[in-house]
Design a protein around this motif. Sequence first.
Motif, mmCIF file in Angstrom:
data_model
loop_
_atom_site.group_PDB
_atom_site.id
_atom_site.type_symbol
_atom_site.label_atom_id
_atom_site.label_comp_id
_atom_site.label_asym_id
_atom_site.label_seq_id
_atom_site.Cartn_x
_atom_site.Cartn_y
_atom_site.Cartn_z
ATOM 1 N N ASP A 145 -59.506 85.995 -8.596
ATOM 2 C CA ASP A 145 -59.504 84.900 -7.591
ATOM 3 C C ASP A 145 -60.521 85.318 -6.524
ATOM 4 O OD1 ASP A 145 -57.394 83.819 -8.820
ATOM 5 O OD2 ASP A 145 -55.799 84.900 -7.848
ATOM 6 N N ARG A 166 -54.340 90.228 -24.611
ATOM 7 C CA ARG A 166 -54.169 89.931 -23.513
ATOM 8 C C ARG A 166 -54.898 88.820 -22.894
ATOM 9 N NH1 ARG A 166 -51.565 93.811 -20.125
ATOM 10 N NH2 ARG A 166 -51.801 92.230 -18.374
ATOM 11 N N GLU A 167 -54.489 87.803 -22.081
ATOM 12 C CA GLU A 167 -54.986 86.714 -21.817
ATOM 13 C C GLU A 167 -56.320 87.040 -20.803
ATOM 14 O OE1 GLU A 167 -54.551 82.179 -20.207
ATOM 15 O OE2 GLU A 167 -52.642 83.409 -20.670
ATOM 16 N N LYS A 226 -58.104 86.563 -17.759
ATOM 17 C CA LYS A 226 -57.852 85.702 -16.376
ATOM 18 C C LYS A 226 -59.057 85.858 -15.308
ATOM 19 C CE LYS A 226 -53.080 86.182 -16.345
ATOM 20 N NZ LYS A 226 -51.960 86.510 -15.506
ATOM 21 N N ARG A 227 -59.406 84.757 -14.914
ATOM 22 C CA ARG A 227 -60.711 84.849 -13.697
ATOM 23 C C ARG A 227 -60.010 85.401 -12.473
ATOM 24 N NH1 ARG A 227 -65.598 82.448 -13.133
ATOM 25 N NH2 ARG A 227 -66.330 82.088 -10.972
ATOM 26 N N THR A 233 -58.901 91.912 -24.414
ATOM 27 C CA THR A 233 -59.079 90.448 -24.894
ATOM 28 C C THR A 233 -59.351 90.353 -26.397
ATOM 29 O OG1 THR A 233 -61.034 90.445 -24.269
ATOM 30 C CG2 THR A 233 -59.442 89.723 -22.818
#
Length: 326
Positions: free
Chosen positions: A319, A313-314, A316-317, A197
């Motif tokens: 799940d 890179r994005e 991401k949370r 990130t």
Amino acid sequence: MATDETPEPEKGPAKDPEASPDKKPEPQRDRGPADRRPMPPESRPAPKAAGEGTEERKPDDTRENGENPADAGTPAAAQEDDTPGKPQNGRQRLAASLWPPRLTRAQLIVAVLLFILGLGLAIQVRSTSDSSALRGARQEDLVRILDELDNRSQRLTDEQRRLEGQKTELENSSDQAEEARKQTVEKEQQLGVLAGTVAVQGPGINLTIDDPTHSVEADKLLDTIQELRAAGAEAIQVNDVRVVANTYLSDVSGGVEIDGKRVTQPYRFKVIGKPEDLEPALNIPGGVVQTLEKEQAKVSVTRQRKIIVDALREAKRPDYARSSSQ
């Protein structure tokens, strides 16, 4: 016809034969104009001619001793009171002498010194009166006052210790908070590098794989990534794709997909790590370089002091995964 008239002698007051020498004569009454006799002509003063024997009196005529005859018998206070512009009594003269004040420098210094002396005397008298009050107190009162002072001193000492403890706790907590913040920032940076990130830079190598025959498939590129990670690579970028822990590769017609993005040859690897470890790991006998050369690919490895990996890179949370500290 002239006649000789002999004036009769004036008779004095008739004496009372019965009057005694012890009896006081009655006071004479004032005679009126009718009882007064004119003076004989020869005894009257002769009139003086105009301008003879007369002297013009001047207002400023004074006597031989320097006093004005008009002021003879007049008190000095009355004369001062009649002078215009001067106070009329003693109170006004006192007020006129006091105001406006006419102080010299010496008088001012003396006044200041007297004021300081009076203030010191007042303080001394007050302190003496306070000490005399304690000196005259009873023994029971002195013991009670001493106990109160001891209790107050003890309370102040306890309060000082409590405040010092709070100060120490605040300093420690502040230091701990600052240290925790620093550690958090460092951990965030490390995780950002691993997660891709944040952009990173550092020494490393550039690896280029040219495959004109399209014989290099996804498994060969995955073996190369694994070999670099094993040699200590900290950040890897293939063309425009950042390689992270969950990166996957797949074959497609005419090339390879990395994390769903199509990449074409030549495949350019930017690797940050220790160059002295990364290059030998690729050139070992039977390693990545020899395997790719058997597939008719051209491989080149160059060391660089500064490699920039800027593909991101994005974040991401996840799940399902959660931190165990929550």
